[in-house]
Design a protein around this motif. Structure first.
Motif, short mmCIF file in Angstrom:
data_model
loop_
_atom_site.label_atom_id
_atom_site.label_comp_id
_atom_site.label_asym_id
_atom_site.label_seq_id
_atom_site.Cartn_x
_atom_site.Cartn_y
_atom_site.Cartn_z
N UNK A 78 81.59 -45.50 6.02
CA UNK A 78 80.27 -45.91 5.55
C UNK A 78 79.52 -44.72 4.95
N UNK A 79 79.62 -43.56 5.59
CA UNK A 79 78.96 -42.36 5.06
C UNK A 79 79.56 -41.97 3.71
N UNK A 98 64.94 -37.44 -1.76
CA UNK A 98 65.48 -38.42 -0.83
C UNK A 98 64.56 -38.49 0.38
N UNK A 99 64.20 -39.70 0.77
CA UNK A 99 63.35 -39.92 1.94
C UNK A 99 64.10 -40.80 2.92
N UNK A 100 64.31 -40.30 4.13
CA UNK A 100 65.04 -41.06 5.15
C UNK A 100 64.08 -41.60 6.20
N UNK A 108 71.15 -37.46 7.88
CA UNK A 108 72.31 -36.55 7.83
C UNK A 108 72.99 -36.59 6.47
N UNK A 109 73.28 -37.80 5.99
CA UNK A 109 73.93 -37.94 4.68
C UNK A 109 73.00 -37.42 3.57
N UNK A 113 73.78 -34.29 1.02
CA UNK A 113 73.80 -34.54 -0.42
C UNK A 113 72.75 -33.70 -1.14
N UNK A 114 71.56 -33.60 -0.55
CA UNK A 114 70.47 -32.84 -1.16
C UNK A 114 70.82 -31.36 -1.25
#
Length: 371
Positions: A78-79, A98-100, A108-109, A113-114
């Motif tokens: 999935x990741x 990116x906002x989680x 984490x992903x 990536x960032x």
């Protein structure tokens, strides 16, 4: 290329009628869209909806990965799938960040990536993720500069457990446009709303009603929500002979919850822990008096009574119900527009268009800060 903010979240509504799934998060996304119409928003949802698909929600592109809570190798796959989608979006748009939602696998992903693509990435601590045992903290957090806390209490909780202070604070807010304007009869004495799980402690709300019935024999109480504690709560209600006083509504669409708040005199929130339940602000804006064990922000709110135990909760509620001169004017603490502005300030994006609403009958909101 269009400037794009990617929101990563464990779950997102599967359609526009799905108002019960994380209502505060979906209100934020909708108002963010309205407040920054030139900004493209893409939502990447890891676990829910359970089907892997793309769809449009209120004009916003949603990419559902369909994780379904699977673990082990399937979780790692999935990741990888999320990473692949992020690469596609990075090629397709000018990604501003990116906002989680929550400090979890999404953060984490996003963080990994960032770092690879030199993008801004922030994890929004929303409550449970600030408690002990979060295995993603060591993978994502260094000095707290990439963390946004939902409340002062979340800042304190995270600092206590991990020795790091989130460097940004953006509290939740209400959308005044979602509330009815006409006067509503206050025919509900006490309202409770939330998941019926041990953390929320709704058995204590029933204890409060048991104590109050001595002086308020016709007291009317409504509880909205579903969860594994329902049967035990119903048995307690039956044992205390409160069936004529307490009604379990089950899971109720969010607009109906707001309507019930506007019919209520007191909103009781017996939860033992909360990041910053948006229902607290919604209840205050609906004109109800708020009684809870928790204080999310260091600065107190008008008509919010913080109590130490069940006895004090019952005594405070009794005083409110007995006061025939009380009014039920809305108390506005923070708006969701301010929340959107706070987030975008962190990403260094200027405000373009700001929706308007009538503030004539409400208390002005306190200043929201992104620190």
């Amino acid at each position: 290329m269009r400037k794009t903010l990617i929101i990563l979240t464990p779950g997102f509504p599967e359609n526009e009628a799905d108002t019960t799934w994380l209502p505060d998060r979906q209100i934020f996304v909708r108002v963010l869209r309205d407040t920054y119409p030139e900004l493209n928003i893409v939502v990447l949802s890891f676990q829910y909806p359970y089907q892997s698909r793309e769809y449009w929600w209120n004009g916003i592109r949603v990419i559902a990965l369909g994780g379904k809570g699977k673990r082990g190798l399937l979780r790692r796959l999935l990741w990888f799938k999320a990473w692949h989608k992020l690469k596609q979006l990075h090629k397709e748009y000018e990604v501003v960040g990116l906002l989680s939602f929550w400090l979890d696998e999404c953060a984490f992903v996003a963080h990994q990536f960032a770092q690879k693509h030199r993008l801004k990435s922030y994890a929004w601590l929303l409550g449970q993720d600030a408690r002990p045992g979060n295995r993603y903290v060591s993978r994502v957090v260094t000095d707290g500069s990439n963390l946004i806390a939902l409340s002062d209490s979340v800042v304190a909780e995270f600092r206590k457990n991990y020795g790091v202070s989130p460097q940004h604070l953006v509290p939740c807010g209400v959308d005044p446009a979602m509330f009815a304007l006409q006067p509503i009869s206050r025919d509900i004495d006490i309202l409770g709303a939330g998941s019926l799980i041990p953390l929320k402690q709704y058995h204590l709300l029933i204890e409060v009603v048991r104590l109050l019935k001595k002086d308020f024999p016709a007291i009317k109480v409504v509880i909205c929500g579903k969860g594994p504690e329902l049967q035990q709560l119903e048995e307690r209600v039956s044992r205390y002979n409160l069936a004529a006083n307490i009604e379990f509504k089950g899971e109720v669409p969010h607009p109906q919850v707001l309507a019930l708040m506007q019919r209520s005199k007191v909103f009781l929130h017996p939860s033992s822990y909360e990041g910053f339940g948006n229902v607290l602000l919604e209840a205050l804006y609906a004109g109800a008096y708020l009684v809870s064990f928790l204080r999310p922000m260091n600065e107190p709110f008008d008509r919010h009574y913080v109590v130490a135990d069940v006895q004090e909760m019952a005594q405070t509620t009794a005083q409110i119900l007995a006061d025939k001169n009380r009014d039920h004017w809305p108390v506005l603490v923070y708006t969701v527009t301010q929340m959107a502005q706070g987030i975008m300030k962190i990403f260094d994006l200027p405000l373009t268009v700001m929706p308007q609403f009538d503030e004539s009958a409400v208390q002005l909101p306190r200043t929201i800060s992104a620190r």
